[in-house]
Design a protein around this motif. Structure first.
Motif, mmCIF file in Angstrom:
data_model
loop_
_atom_site.group_PDB
_atom_site.id
_atom_site.type_symbol
_atom_site.label_atom_id
_atom_site.label_comp_id
_atom_site.label_asym_id
_atom_site.label_seq_id
_atom_site.Cartn_x
_atom_site.Cartn_y
_atom_site.Cartn_z
ATOM 1 N N GLN A 164 0.832 -1.203 0.000
ATOM 2 C CA GLN A 164 0.000 0.000 0.000
ATOM 3 C C GLN A 164 0.872 1.260 0.000
ATOM 4 O O GLN A 164 0.533 2.255 -0.648
ATOM 5 C CB GLN A 164 -0.921 0.004 1.221
ATOM 6 N N TYR A 208 2.061 1.800 -3.458
ATOM 7 C CA TYR A 208 0.961 2.298 -4.285
ATOM 8 C C TYR A 208 0.766 3.801 -4.063
ATOM 9 O O TYR A 208 0.617 4.577 -5.014
ATOM 10 C CB TYR A 208 -0.345 1.567 -3.946
ATOM 11 N N PHE A 209 0.758 4.196 -2.798
ATOM 12 C CA PHE A 209 0.531 5.609 -2.484
ATOM 13 C C PHE A 209 1.654 6.483 -3.037
ATOM 14 O O PHE A 209 1.403 7.544 -3.622
ATOM 15 C CB PHE A 209 0.414 5.807 -0.977
ATOM 16 N N ILE A 230 -5.760 2.890 -1.911
ATOM 17 C CA ILE A 230 -5.497 4.210 -1.330
ATOM 18 C C ILE A 230 -6.637 4.612 -0.403
ATOM 19 O O ILE A 230 -6.421 5.181 0.670
ATOM 20 C CB ILE A 230 -5.321 5.268 -2.444
ATOM 21 N N GLU A 253 -6.474 5.497 3.611
ATOM 22 C CA GLU A 253 -7.005 6.707 4.231
ATOM 23 C C GLU A 253 -7.984 6.353 5.351
ATOM 24 O O GLU A 253 -8.004 7.016 6.396
ATOM 25 C CB GLU A 253 -7.703 7.564 3.174
ATOM 26 N N LEU A 270 -5.549 11.847 2.367
ATOM 27 C CA LEU A 270 -4.178 11.995 1.893
ATOM 28 C C LEU A 270 -4.091 12.726 0.560
ATOM 29 O O LEU A 270 -3.079 13.374 0.275
ATOM 30 C CB LEU A 270 -3.509 10.619 1.748
ATOM 31 N N GLY A 284 -1.009 14.220 3.756
ATOM 32 C CA GLY A 284 -0.470 13.396 2.676
ATOM 33 C C GLY A 284 0.995 13.652 2.436
ATOM 34 O O GLY A 284 1.772 12.718 2.164
ATOM 35 N N TYR A 291 3.801 10.899 2.819
ATOM 36 C CA TYR A 291 4.638 10.596 1.661
ATOM 37 C C TYR A 291 6.112 10.516 2.053
ATOM 38 O O TYR A 291 6.828 9.569 1.678
ATOM 39 C CB TYR A 291 4.436 11.666 0.591
#
Length: 320
Positions: free
Chosen positions: A5, A8-9, A36, A40, A47, A61, A65
């Protein structure tokens, strides 16, 4: 929450677009969007601002990140180092550097590293100071030697020394008739050559900011990509150039020390924040030992040596 995940983000945050991110990840867009969304929901915060084009990160976010990027890099490093040990492969230490550090202590430091750690494969990667920050976070390099103070909260830094700046002057010109210190005011209405042209901010911005703070305006500013080009143009009487004292690499120029306590450029060791790998303390100790030897290139009179580690104190302004 799992590493998949997080990847992916980060992919969505980098691409600023779900479609492009799904193509890069080789998965369909609906399951990517769903992952995503689950992330969240687990965090309890938004995010991404999905209504903007391109996508933008929320304040939460942006924080997520930076931390996710560090975790992914550490996860990849864990896999790599474990494989190296298991397969009895040589460990790799990647060092980013700006070109001007080659005229100072970097070659000597690398020789010491190779002498003390012959089983470590040391790789050198030429990068601007700005490029080093991204390379550290992506895992491309382990440490960097540059000249820009970063505001990036994920990068720790230590100022190893402040190097005095000198003015490179063509031989036979009025400013070259003397060899003593020179005032920055002498650059008023002079043609100035600065480097590197890009990416910015860079050493060029440091020099221009130094002059601007003193109200000094050159008649013309010529930007070039490399220090070798800049000094070659000085030799051709195309202008003057401010350089670090250790970069006096041409014998057909006059170099005069700039008479201003602020006319310095830092040599900065950068690494990922909270990186406790063996090479961080090792490099710092080897640098300390190297300075104690006072090698010819160090030119002690033209350097100032900080007494405190500045790695945990991000500055509010780029200084070089």
């Amino acid at each position: 929450m799992d590493i998949r995940q997080l990847k992916y983000f980060v992919a969505v945050a980098d691409a600023r677009n779900f479609t492009r991110a799904s193509e890069q990840l080789h998965i369909a867009q609906p399951p990517l969007s769903r992952q995503i969304q689950l992330l969240e929901e687990e965090l309890g915060v938004q995010l991404l601002l999905r209504n903007s084009r391109p996508l933008r990160l929320t304040e939460a976010g942006r924080t997520f990140y930076e931390q996710a990027l560090q975790l992914i890099n550490r996860f990849d490093q864990l896999k790599t180092s474990t494989r190296q040990v298991g397969l009895q492969q040589r460990q790799t230490l990647s060092i980013g550097f700006v070109a001007s550090t080659l005229y100072g202590g970097l070659p000597m430091l690398v020789r010491k590293l190779r002498h003390h750690y012959p089983d470590v494969d040391i790789q050198l990667v030429e990068l601007t100071s700005t490029q080093q920050f991204g390379a550290l976070k992506s895992g491309r390099i382990d440490v960097g030697f540059g000249r820009i103070r970063s505001n990036d909260s994920t990068v720790a830094r230590t100022v190893l020394r402040e190097e005095r700046l000198v003015l490179a002057i063509p031989l036979g010109t009025p400013l070259a008739k003397e060899t003593g210190r020179i005032s920055l005011k002498e650059l008023q209405r002079q043609k100035l050559i600065v480097y590197p042209k890009e990416p910015r901010p860079s050493f060029a911005d440091h020099v221009l900011s130094l002059l601007s703070d003193k109200g000094i305006r050159p008649s013309e500013v010529h930007e070039v990509r490399e220090i070798q080009t800049a000094l070659g143009l000085v030799a051709a009487e195309s202008g003057l150039c401010v350089i670090p004292a250790s970069a006096r690499i041409r014998s057909d120029l006059c170099y005069r020390l700039i008479d201003d306590p602020l006319a310095t450029s830092p040599i900065i060791l950068s690494h990922r924040l909270n990186d406790n790998a063996w090479y961080i303390d090792t490099i710092k100790q080897l640098v300390e030992d190297m300075y104690a030897e006072q090698p010819a290139w160090l030119d002690v009179e033209n350097n100032f040596f900080p007494t405190q580690d500045t790695s945990a104190k991000p500055q509010s302004k780029d200084a070089a």
